[in-house]
Design an enzyme around this catalytic site. Structure first.
Site, PDB file in Angstrom:
ATOM      1  N   GLU A  87       0.699  -1.249  -0.095  1.00 43.06           N
ATOM      2  CA  GLU A  87       0.117  -0.074   0.125  1.00 43.06           C
ATOM      3  C   GLU A  87       0.747   1.314  -0.148  1.00 43.06           C
ATOM      4  O   GLU A  87       0.511   2.262  -0.710  1.00 43.06           O
ATOM      5  CB  GLU A  87      -0.956   0.011   1.247  1.00 43.06           C
ATOM      6  CG  GLU A  87      -2.180  -0.874   1.163  1.00 43.06           C
ATOM      7  CD  GLU A  87      -3.040  -0.617  -0.105  1.00 43.06           C
ATOM      8  OE1 GLU A  87      -3.529   0.536  -0.128  1.00 43.06           O
ATOM      9  OE2 GLU A  87      -3.078  -1.682  -1.060  1.00 43.06           O
ATOM     10  N   ASP A  88       1.895   1.224   0.644  1.00 40.94           N
ATOM     11  CA  ASP A  88       2.748   2.456   0.963  1.00 40.94           C
ATOM     12  C   ASP A  88       4.044   2.799   0.308  1.00 40.94           C
ATOM     13  O   ASP A  88       4.525   3.730   0.333  1.00 40.94           O
ATOM     14  CB  ASP A  88       2.850   2.612   2.490  1.00 40.94           C
ATOM     15  CG  ASP A  88       1.568   2.681   3.332  1.00 40.94           C
ATOM     16  OD1 ASP A  88       0.547   3.053   2.709  1.00 40.94           O
ATOM     17  OD2 ASP A  88       1.577   2.421   4.426  1.00 40.94           O
TER      18      ASP A  88
END
Ligand code: MN
Length: 708
Positions: A87-88
């Protein structure tokens, strides 16, 4: 520089401690793999900071380290370290699979999917469904364990978040994650999550309760130690090997009890209690005898969760007695194994595993092993793991409606099933559906956690072909009911029209028919009303010519000349043969098929030539008002060159005809292809114009309307 260096050192120390934990139960190969996961995650997150100012890597490291306390397998530990990279950071799932294998990437994917569920504006009543959805989405229980460890660290640093966000996370934890931890039997974690969230969500209530507990504790200090020594003395005198601990109910537990039973703080009598941990079940029951001997038990307050464990596997004896000064006091008595299970729940099963061979086992075998383990430990068959397995794989799928409600559907449900589950009317008027913001076909199978929006339209109608893919009983019966009703009303209209034109041919109107004659005919066919007769004529079960002759016997005419006008809007009781695809302009004939009504063929169609029985054939004529699209089939023989399909289809589109389908068949000429198009046309005239245009295309040899 100095600061940066110092930070790096704290991180390294944290990692060294973590590694020490791993080395206690993982082999050196597995520890190496975890180390590799750590260095990849650390690089990927480098430069990213948590809101607290810490380096980002501290967060996944804390989650992984917490799970290592439960001695979870190395794949879970790696996935915990990597849980935020997809996600990051710019590392993708494929990268993870390449580096660490499919299992790790699946676990990380599972955690990422849970993160995407939007909890905002959920009503409290929805919390139970949301928990079910999360259980169903975590079809590997380890996904949920990682998510819980992730949430635990997020809560521990919640004070740095702005108030609104902190409150949202706290509420979500109270309603969703703490109960899930409890469902898995991890009491320790559930309590920890609850107290951190309680403090954030209800700071004043938390403060008041903590003060009250402190005060009560001070008052009871002497009393509690007196009781403890009395109990220890008694148990020793009976040679019951045991450990006795004073215990205290945690603030959120007290709050929940006050709220659910509408009690004041002073009315809660199990804030302080005593826990006795023994070596065997036998000792438990004997210890219970000692306690009841020492203090008077309060009737109705004894619970035997050893004989009948709670649904999450919890086992213990509970009894409330009147202690010194008539103060009520709760005792919990259990074995060490039961105590371990009460603290760690499902995670306790990993603690007892031999770690070497696990990865080779299928998940089903693992579940079975878990069941065997728990049975061995408790000496008691329990449905705990079995029931969790049902929760994880419930045969149901959970999706969000446009209003954010959670809708439970049978597995393999489609957009149509969803629409009918919301409302029959929404299904009957379905015009389009979106899944996570994108238009999808009606047979799209829905997955857990998707957001589904259905558009309806007043002119839309259910499509009989939906019956081929719908799963839910409600969708199936609603579609059938609709088709039946529409079928009957179409049939009635057509039947009336057919009978009227038969009568007209004989220059008779229905009014001329004596009611006695009409009633006689109806009763002969066992119809109650004339509408029932129309329906049966329309469905092709009764021949209109015959009825007309019965109604007007004196008007002998050559009835074979009877011709019926059709408009193409007769609905489901009139269909157009797929063998010859008749269109307005063709000479046509109707073939009456029982139960189906009339099937329209071209007069030249070969497939009806063999049908000699004249009474089943009726003459038809296109009405002048006909204004509908009909399917026609054309064959286009082309040179086998690139782009020829595009050329042909663009000519079809430009002349405002829709292509319904296209197929290739063989030709006997080398280098040539035969394309068979089904297109929508209004009349023979417009079809002939189109054929002319197609014939002018360079790579086209021949265009023909397909014969039957
Ligand atoms: Mn996280």
């Amino acid at each position: 520089m100095a600061v940066a260096k110092k930070k790096r050192n704290t991180e390294d120390i944290a990692f060294v401690n973590f590694k020490k934990k791993l080395q206690k139960y993982l082999n050196s190969y597995q520890v190496k793999k975890v180390e590799k996961a750590y260095s990849i995650a650390k690089d990927a997150h480098s430069g990213q900071k948590r809101k607290s100012g810490e380096n980002y890597i501290n967060h996944p490291l804390d989650a992984a380290s917490y799970l290592a306390d439960y001695e979870l397998d190395h794949e879970t530990i790696m996935a915990a370290i990597l849980h935020d990279v997809v996600e990051d950071t710019n590392i993708g799932l494929e990268d993870l699979e390449k580096l660490f294998g499919k299992k790790v990437s699946e676990l990380v994917d599972g955690v990422s999917k849970l993160d995407k569920i939007n909890f905002e504006s959920k009503e409290e009543a929805d919390a139970a469904n949301l928990r079910k959805m999360i259980m169903a989405m975590s079809n590997d229980i380890r996904v949920l364990l990682i998510k819980l460890a992730d949430r635990r660290h997020n809560l521990s640093t919640i004070s740095v978040l702005e108030n609104k966000k902190a409150r949202r996370i706290a509420r979500e934890t109270l309603e969703i994650y703490a109960p899930l931890a409890l469902r898995l039997g991890i009491h320790n974690l559930s309590t920890e999550l609850e107290n951190l969230s309680f403090k954030t969500y209800f700071p004043l209530r938390h403060l008041t309760l903590v003060k009250s507990i402190d005060k009560a504790r001070g008052n009871r200090k002497l009393l509690m130690s007196k009781i403890q020594s009395e109990v220890i003395k008694k148990l020793n005198s009976e040679s019951i090997k045991s450990i006795t601990k004073a215990r205290e109910k945690h603030p959120y537990g007290i709050y929940k009890k006050m709220r659910s039973k509408e009690l004041k703080f002073s009315q809660i009598n199990d804030i302080f209690g005593v826990r006795i941990i023994t070596d065997s079940v036998d000792f438990c029951y004997r210890a219970l005898g000692c306690i009841h001997n020492l203090y008077k038990p309060i009737p109705g307050r004894f619970k035997d969760y050893i004989a009948i464990p709670k649904s999450n596997g919890y086992q213990s004896l509970h009894t409330t007695v009147l202690g010194p000064h008539n103060l009520p006091l709760e005792f919990q008595i259990r074995t060490q194994e039961m105590d371990q299970l009460a603290q760690s729940g499902i995670a306790a099963h990993w603690l007892y595993k031999t770690t070497s061979s696990i990865s080779k086992l299928s998940r089903e075998q693992q579940w079975l092993n878990n069941l065997l383990d728990i049975q061995k430990q408790s000496g008691n068959p329990t449905e705990f793991l079995g029931s969790i397995k049902d929760d994880l794989n419930p045969g149901k799928v959970y999706v969000f409606s446009s209003k954010g409600e959670i809708i439970e559907l049978p597995k393999k449900s489609t957009l149509i099933d969803f629409a009918y589950t919301i409302h029959t009317d929404l299904g009957n008027k379905y015009s389009s559906g979106k899944v996570d913001g994108e238009f999808k076909p009606p047979n799209t199978i829905l997955k857990n956690g998707q957001r589904v929006v259905i558009e309806k339209s007043e002119i839309a109608k259910p499509d009989p072909s939906w019956l081929n893919f719908v799963t839910s009983v409600k969708a199936r019966t609603s579609i059938r009911n609709y088709l039946r009703s529409i079928h009957e009303s179409d049939a009635q209209k057509l039947g009336e029209k057919l009978l009227m034109s038969s009568l007209n041919e004989m220059e008779v109107s229905l009014n001329d028919v004596p009611s006695k004659t009409l009633n006689f005919i109806l009763s002969e066919y066992k119809f109650k009303t004339i509408e029932e007769l129309y329906v049966e004529i329309g469905l092709g079960n009764v021949i209109p010519k015959l009825i007309a002759l019965r109604m007007a016997p004196s008007f002998k005419q050559d009835t074979s000349k009877t011709i019926y006008d059709i408009e193409g809007s007769e609905g489901l009781v009139m269909s157009y043969a797929k063998c010859c695809h008749p269109i307005p302009g063709d000479t046509i004939v109707g073939h009456i098929t029982q139960g189906k009504g009339i099937v329209v063929h071209r007069s030249s169609c070969k497939s009806i030539r063999h049908i000699k029985r004249d009474k089943d054939n009726i003459e038809l004529r296109w009405s002048e008002n006909v204004d509908n699209f009909f399917s026609a089939s054309i064959m286009v023989e082309v040179e086998n060159v690139r782009g020829v399909l595009a050329q042909v289809s663009s000519v079809i589109a430009q002349s405002n005809h829709n292509i319904e389908s296209v197929n290739y068949t063989d030709t006997h000429e080398a280098g040539r292809n035969m394309m068979v198009f089904i297109i929508s046309v209004k009349s023979l005239n417009s079809l002939n114009k189109l054929i002319d245009k197609l014939n002018k295309i360079k790579n086209v040899y021949r265009v023909e309307r397909k014969r039957s």
